[in-house]
Each structure stands twice: as structure tokens, then as C-alpha cells.
Design a protein around this motif. Structure first.
Motif, PDB file in Angstrom:
ATOM      1  N   ILE A   1       0.848  -1.192   0.000  1.00 29.47           N
ATOM      2  CA  ILE A   1       0.000   0.000   0.000  1.00 29.47           C
ATOM      3  C   ILE A   1       0.882   1.240   0.000  1.00 29.47           C
ATOM      4  O   ILE A   1       1.845   1.326   0.770  1.00 29.47           O
ATOM      5  CB  ILE A   1      -0.928   0.022   1.235  1.00 29.47           C
ATOM      6  CG1 ILE A   1      -1.876  -1.184   1.234  1.00 29.47           C
ATOM      7  CG2 ILE A   1      -1.732   1.324   1.288  1.00 29.47           C
ATOM      8  CD1 ILE A   1      -2.667  -1.348   2.528  1.00 29.47           C
ATOM      9  N   LEU A   2       0.552   2.189  -0.858  1.00 29.50           N
ATOM     10  CA  LEU A   2       1.208   3.496  -0.868  1.00 29.50           C
ATOM     11  C   LEU A   2       0.169   4.528  -0.473  1.00 29.50           C
ATOM     12  O   LEU A   2      -0.891   4.635  -1.105  1.00 29.50           O
ATOM     13  CB  LEU A   2       1.757   3.809  -2.262  1.00 29.50           C
ATOM     14  CG  LEU A   2       2.306   5.232  -2.471  1.00 29.50           C
ATOM     15  CD1 LEU A   2       3.546   5.471  -1.615  1.00 29.50           C
ATOM     16  CD2 LEU A   2       2.611   5.486  -3.940  1.00 29.50           C
ATOM     17  N   PHE A   3       0.469   5.306   0.576  1.00 31.71           N
ATOM     18  CA  PHE A   3      -0.465   6.297   1.095  1.00 31.71           C
ATOM     19  C   PHE A   3       0.245   7.646   1.111  1.00 31.71           C
ATOM     20  O   PHE A   3       1.134   7.889   1.934  1.00 31.71           O
ATOM     21  CB  PHE A   3      -0.898   5.879   2.500  1.00 31.71           C
ATOM     22  CG  PHE A   3      -2.077   6.631   3.063  1.00 31.71           C
ATOM     23  CD1 PHE A   3      -3.155   7.000   2.264  1.00 31.71           C
ATOM     24  CD2 PHE A   3      -2.128   6.946   4.420  1.00 31.71           C
ATOM     25  CE1 PHE A   3      -4.246   7.680   2.796  1.00 31.71           C
ATOM     26  CE2 PHE A   3      -3.217   7.620   4.959  1.00 31.71           C
ATOM     27  CZ  PHE A   3      -4.276   7.989   4.152  1.00 31.71           C
ATOM     28  N   THR A   4      -0.132   8.539   0.165  1.00 27.38           N
ATOM     29  CA  THR A   4       0.575   9.814   0.006  1.00 27.38           C
ATOM     30  C   THR A   4      -0.205  10.705  -0.950  1.00 27.38           C
ATOM     31  O   THR A   4      -1.237  10.294  -1.500  1.00 27.38           O
ATOM     32  CB  THR A   4       1.998   9.569  -0.546  1.00 27.38           C
ATOM     33  OG1 THR A   4       2.747  10.773  -0.509  1.00 27.38           O
ATOM     34  CG2 THR A   4       1.982   9.040  -1.967  1.00 27.38           C
ATOM     35  N   TYR A   5       0.267  11.932  -1.164  1.00 24.44           N
ATOM     36  CA  TYR A   5      -0.247  12.732  -2.271  1.00 24.44           C
ATOM     37  C   TYR A   5       0.282  12.147  -3.575  1.00 24.44           C
ATOM     38  O   TYR A   5       1.454  11.758  -3.664  1.00 24.44           O
ATOM     39  CB  TYR A   5       0.215  14.190  -2.164  1.00 24.44           C
ATOM     40  CG  TYR A   5      -0.456  14.973  -1.064  1.00 24.44           C
ATOM     41  CD1 TYR A   5      -1.825  15.238  -1.109  1.00 24.44           C
ATOM     42  CD2 TYR A   5       0.271  15.455   0.018  1.00 24.44           C
ATOM     43  CE1 TYR A   5      -2.449  15.956  -0.102  1.00 24.44           C
ATOM     44  CE2 TYR A   5      -0.344  16.180   1.032  1.00 24.44           C
ATOM     45  CZ  TYR A   5      -1.703  16.423   0.967  1.00 24.44           C
ATOM     46  OH  TYR A   5      -2.324  17.136   1.970  1.00 24.44           O
ATOM     47  N   LEU A   6      -0.565  12.094  -4.602  1.00 25.96           N
ATOM     48  CA  LEU A   6      -0.157  11.541  -5.894  1.00 25.96           C
ATOM     49  C   LEU A   6      -0.260  12.565  -7.032  1.00 25.96           C
ATOM     50  O   LEU A   6       0.642  12.681  -7.849  1.00 25.96           O
ATOM     51  CB  LEU A   6      -1.004  10.315  -6.235  1.00 25.96           C
ATOM     52  CG  LEU A   6      -0.806   9.084  -5.340  1.00 25.96           C
ATOM     53  CD1 LEU A   6      -1.770   7.977  -5.748  1.00 25.96           C
ATOM     54  CD2 LEU A   6       0.626   8.599  -5.398  1.00 25.96           C
ATOM     55  N   HIS A   7      -1.390  13.269  -7.132  1.00 26.49           N
ATOM     56  CA  HIS A   7      -1.592  14.255  -8.214  1.00 26.49           C
ATOM     57  C   HIS A   7      -1.251  13.640  -9.568  1.00 26.49           C
ATOM     58  O   HIS A   7      -0.397  14.124 -10.313  1.00 26.49           O
ATOM     59  CB  HIS A   7      -0.736  15.500  -7.965  1.00 26.49           C
ATOM     60  CG  HIS A   7      -1.034  16.196  -6.664  1.00 26.49           C
ATOM     61  ND1 HIS A   7      -2.228  16.842  -6.427  1.00 26.49           N
ATOM     62  CD2 HIS A   7      -0.293  16.328  -5.532  1.00 26.49           C
ATOM     63  CE1 HIS A   7      -2.209  17.358  -5.207  1.00 26.49           C
ATOM     64  NE2 HIS A   7      -1.067  17.063  -4.643  1.00 26.49           N
ATOM     65  N   LEU A   8      -1.945  12.564  -9.906  1.00 28.71           N
ATOM     66  CA  LEU A   8      -1.612  11.799 -11.100  1.00 28.71           C
ATOM     67  C   LEU A   8      -2.043  12.456 -12.406  1.00 28.71           C
ATOM     68  O   LEU A   8      -1.398  12.245 -13.443  1.00 28.71           O
ATOM     69  CB  LEU A   8      -2.253  10.401 -11.025  1.00 28.71           C
ATOM     70  CG  LEU A   8      -1.714   9.453  -9.952  1.00 28.71           C
ATOM     71  CD1 LEU A   8      -2.442   8.112 -10.040  1.00 28.71           C
ATOM     72  CD2 LEU A   8      -0.217   9.255 -10.103  1.00 28.71           C
ATOM     73  N   ALA A   9      -3.120  13.241 -12.391  1.00 29.63           N
ATOM     74  CA  ALA A   9      -3.705  13.717 -13.649  1.00 29.63           C
ATOM     75  C   ALA A   9      -2.712  14.376 -14.597  1.00 29.63           C
ATOM     76  O   ALA A   9      -2.738  14.117 -15.799  1.00 29.63           O
ATOM     77  CB  ALA A   9      -4.884  14.645 -13.361  1.00 29.63           C
ATOM     78  N   PRO A  10      -1.799  15.241 -14.117  1.00 33.47           N
ATOM     79  CA  PRO A  10      -0.840  15.849 -15.038  1.00 33.47           C
ATOM     80  C   PRO A  10       0.493  15.098 -15.121  1.00 33.47           C
ATOM     81  O   PRO A  10       1.470  15.640 -15.634  1.00 33.47           O
ATOM     82  CB  PRO A  10      -0.629  17.237 -14.416  1.00 33.47           C
ATOM     83  CG  PRO A  10      -0.747  17.004 -12.951  1.00 33.47           C
ATOM     84  CD  PRO A  10      -1.723  15.870 -12.774  1.00 33.47           C
ATOM     85  N   ASP A  11       0.532  13.864 -14.627  1.00 33.40           N
ATOM     86  CA  ASP A  11       1.810  13.155 -14.480  1.00 33.40           C
ATOM     87  C   ASP A  11       1.722  11.726 -15.040  1.00 33.40           C
ATOM     88  O   ASP A  11       1.668  10.747 -14.294  1.00 33.40           O
ATOM     89  CB  ASP A  11       2.192  13.118 -12.998  1.00 33.40           C
ATOM     90  CG  ASP A  11       3.637  12.693 -12.771  1.00 33.40           C
ATOM     91  OD1 ASP A  11       4.270  12.190 -13.720  1.00 33.40           O
ATOM     92  OD2 ASP A  11       4.120  12.841 -11.641  1.00 33.40           O
ATOM     93  N   PRO A  12       1.711  11.588 -16.374  1.00 30.60           N
ATOM     94  CA  PRO A  12       1.566  10.249 -16.967  1.00 30.60           C
ATOM     95  C   PRO A  12       2.710   9.303 -16.636  1.00 30.60           C
ATOM     96  O   PRO A  12       2.501   8.093 -16.520  1.00 30.60           O
ATOM     97  CB  PRO A  12       1.491  10.529 -18.476  1.00 30.60           C
ATOM     98  CG  PRO A  12       2.054  11.906 -18.658  1.00 30.60           C
ATOM     99  CD  PRO A  12       1.752  12.646 -17.402  1.00 30.60           C
ATOM    100  N   GLU A  13       3.927   9.837 -16.457  1.00 30.79           N
ATOM    101  CA  GLU A  13       5.057   8.952 -16.168  1.00 30.79           C
ATOM    102  C   GLU A  13       4.875   8.271 -14.816  1.00 30.79           C
ATOM    103  O   GLU A  13       5.072   7.064 -14.674  1.00 30.79           O
ATOM    104  CB  GLU A  13       6.374   9.729 -16.196  1.00 30.79           C
ATOM    105  CG  GLU A  13       7.593   8.812 -16.040  1.00 30.79           C
ATOM    106  CD  GLU A  13       8.918   9.558 -16.018  1.00 30.79           C
ATOM    107  OE1 GLU A  13       9.960   8.890 -16.060  1.00 30.79           O
ATOM    108  OE2 GLU A  13       8.906  10.801 -15.946  1.00 30.79           O
ATOM    109  N   GLN A  14       4.507   9.049 -13.800  1.00 33.24           N
ATOM    110  CA  GLN A  14       4.264   8.456 -12.491  1.00 33.24           C
ATOM    111  C   GLN A  14       3.104   7.466 -12.552  1.00 33.24           C
ATOM    112  O   GLN A  14       3.166   6.387 -11.954  1.00 33.24           O
ATOM    113  CB  GLN A  14       3.954   9.536 -11.443  1.00 33.24           C
ATOM    114  CG  GLN A  14       3.793   8.953 -10.049  1.00 33.24           C
ATOM    115  CD  GLN A  14       3.012   9.834  -9.092  1.00 33.24           C
ATOM    116  OE1 GLN A  14       2.669   9.390  -7.993  1.00 33.24           O
ATOM    117  NE2 GLN A  14       2.712  11.062  -9.467  1.00 33.24           N
TER     118      GLN A  14
END
Length: 372
Positions: A90-103
């Protein structure tokens, strides 16, 4: 459960995923906590503070990732970190994936369960794990704007508060949510003239009520923004679409209509930014100029106050983190608000706004779960 906290490695990031107070709560519930050595130093917490709270200290991030069942962080994992994640972790953190396709691709490849602070909800429809950092960011945005307005920092040479006989700065805040409200109240407190743009009529009424009418509110429309931006000395971008990329409210062509040396502060930069000309900057090199307008787009504004930010963040995340430690992913079935935080599971995207931003498919998380 074994909970691991690596040291943050994003540039100028000094916050820590768990404070000693939070560690004490985890260990009191029977969980093992491992902290990477030096992880808390930037926020004022020594290894000894964590040891007294019951944590083990690991020499490297690799040790933390290898041992822990759940990784608790602050900022989104960097490439070297997501490559250490594994299936069923499990990873629990801020992600902000929408502008970050690589992550996003990296987390999908890891097959971990990635739970984003910023999409966890509450019964009122709020974002309780984003709110404390939004409060900090909104207040820091005003201090940063005031500093940037000074001539030696590239601004027009305007004193934010003015002096008797000289008008103060005029501040336009785009968005009346948590960031916008905190920015507006701080700006008024420092003596600025403040206008808040918002589309929610109840929210505008709230802003008016709590500030005693000292802040002007306007319904946010293209025409209203264009009317206000020519008068503004500072524009603070505080718009948010949960989990999705921020809308671009200030276009490149608008900059030519603004005052030379005026300042844009983009608090939405983690979600791609709400100004067309925005690009992420750091505390070390926070500004750049486009068409005579100074842009301040630091991607981790709360990182400037790591002690305050770490404590405020842990106050909010602790109940959810303990639920995950106590029950594993079963906690998502028990709490639909926590389940909204799940963005990636078993190699599939499970958050529709992220999928839409990247033109990818997404899967219902409980359907993914049922596949085993």
C-alpha cells in the motif's frame, strides 16, 4: 502491519510522512514502524524522537521499501521510489496523477495499491486530507506574492499593504475553496484589496459572511475574469477539480493586458496549473517571467513550513492511516470516503478523473479486487 516512512527526496521537500506523535499512535495499536534515518530532520524531528515513539530506524530508503507493507509519504513517489514498490504493498501519500503520466505508468507497473490523500473525501463532500495543506498553501501564497511584488524580486515594486495616501495591492483570487479562502483572508489581513472569483453562490455568501463584507465576491466567468485581471497586481490561482487537471483560466494572451511586474501565484500547479503559462518551479528558484508578468509556481508551497505542515497533515491523515494499518485494504470496503482515495490497484487505474485526463480506461476498484 509494518509501516514504512522513507525520507522525502523531491527537491526542497522537508516534510515527513509520519511525525513522532503519529508513530506513537501506530505503535500503541500494535504496528511496527520503520523510519529512514534523517527523514524528519527537515521538519525538526531527530531519529531519537522517532525511537522514543517506538519506531525502528533504517539506513536507506531501499530498506524501508523492502520491509514495509504500507509506505506513508508526503509527496508523490519519484521514479527511483516507484520502482521499489511491489504488488500488494500500500502506498499512502499525495499523488496528483492527472498531469503526471510517467508516475501513473510507474504505479500501474508496480501493481501496488496507491491511495491519494487528495481524493479521499468526507461526508460533506470535502477533501479532508488536502484541506490542511491547502490552508498552509493559501497563506504562503500571499506571503510569496508580497515578496515577489518587490522590485529586487522582479515585481513592480509595490508594497503589498500600501501606506497612508498610497493604495495597497489589489489581489484577485480565483476560487473560493480552502486555498482561496485562506489566501483571501491573509491578503485582507495584510491590508490588500481582495476580489474572490467563485461559481458557488453559497460559497460566495460564506466568504462574504466570515469576512464581514471586506472581500468583494464575483461570479466567475470569462468576462468577469477579463475585467478583473487588468486591475489586479496579484492573481492567486486556487481552483480545484478533485483528482483532475486544473482548468486554464488565464490564457497567454491575457498577460499582455496585465500590469508589467504583476504577479501570478499558481497554487494549482500540482494539478497542472490554472494559468496557461505555468510550469512547476522550486523554492530554490521560484519565479520566471512571461510577457512582463512574474509567475510563482512552486509545486510544494507547504514545504516551506515543514514543521507546521507535517503536524497539520498528520492530524488529518492519522485516522485513515490507522484504519489501513488495522484492516489493510478491507478498510476501503468499510469506509467509502477512504475508498475514493484509491487511484491504482493491481495494475489498473481506478479513479475516473485521472483516466479521463490521460485518455485511458479505468476500472471499478471493487471489480479489480474481485478478480483476485
Amino acid at each position: 502491519m509494518h509501516v514504512g516512512v522513507p525520507k522525502e527526496i523531491k527537491k526542497n521537500e522537508h516534510r515527513v510522512g509520519l511525525t513522532p506523535t503519529a508513530v506513537r499512535e501506530y505503535t500503541a495499536h500494535g504496528h511496527r514502524v520503520t523510519i529512514q534515518t534523517g527523514a524528519g530532520l527537515g521538519a525538526g524531528f531527530a531519529d531519537e524522537d522517532f525511537k522514543r515513539a517506538g519506531a525502528d530506524i533504517a539506513a536507506t530508503a531501499a530498506d524501508v521499501f523492502a520491509q514495509a507493507d504500507m509506505i506513508v509519504k508526503v509527496k508523490e513517489p519519484q521514479k527511483v521510489e516507484w520502482e521499489m514498490l511491489r504488488e500488494d504493498q500500500i502506498l499512502f501519500t499525495y499523488l496528483h496523477l492527472a498531469p503526471d503520466p510517467e508516475q501513473t505508468r510507474g504505479l500501474i507497473a508496480s501493481k501496488c495499491a496507491a491511495i491519494a490523500y487528495e481524493t479521499v473525501t468526507d461526508a460533506r463532500g470535502g477533501l479532508p486530507l488536502l484541506a490542511p495543506m491547502s490552508e498552509v498553501a493559501g497563506r504562503i501564497a500571499v506571503f510569496s506574492a508580497a515578496e515577489t511584488l518587490l522590485k529586487h524580486n522582479g515585481g513592480m515594486g509595490l508594497l503589498f499593504s500600501g501606506v497612508p495616501g498610497v493604495a495597497p495591492a489589489r489581489v484577485l483570487v480565483l476560487g473560493g475553496g480552502v486555498v482561496g479562502m485562506n489566501a483571501a483572508r491573509m491578503a485582507v489581513g495584510l491590508g490588500a484589496e481582495v476580489v474572490v472569483m467563485e461559481r458557488s453562490i453559497p460559497r460566495m455568501a460564506h466568504v462574504d459572511e466570515v469576512t464581514g463584507g471586506r472581500i468583494v465576491t464575483r461570479y466567475s466567468s470569462i468576462g468577469a475574469i477579463e475585467e478583473e485581471l487588468v486591475k489586479a497586481d496579484v492573481i492567486i490561482g486556487a481552483v480545484l477539480v478533485p483528482g483532475a487537471e486544473a482548468p486554464k483560466l488565464i490564457k497567454r494572451e491575457h498577460l499582455k493586458q496585465m500590469k508589467p511586474g504583476s504577479v501570478l501565484v499558481d497554487v494549482a500547479i500540482d494539478q497542472g496549473g490554472c494559468f496557461e503559462t505555468s510550469k512547476a518551479t522550486t523554492h530554490e528558484d521560484p519565479t520566471f517571467v512571461v510577457d512582463g508578468v512574474v509567475h510563482y509556481c512552486v509545486a510544494n508551497m507547504p514545504g516551506a513550513a515543514p514543521r507546521t505542515s507535517s503536524e497539520a497533515l498528520n492530524n488529518a491523515t492519522l485516522p485513515f492511516g490507522l484504519a489501513l494499518a488495522n484492516h489493510g485494504l478491507e478498510a476501503l470496503k468499510q469506509n467509502p470516503h477512504l475508498a475514493r482515495g484509491l487511484n491504482v490497484l493491481k495494475g489498473e487505474l481506478t479513479y475516473p478523473a485521472v483516466a479521463e485526463a490521460m485518455d485511458l480506461s479505468w476500472s471499478d476498484p471493487f471489480g479489480v479486487w474481485a478478480k483476485g
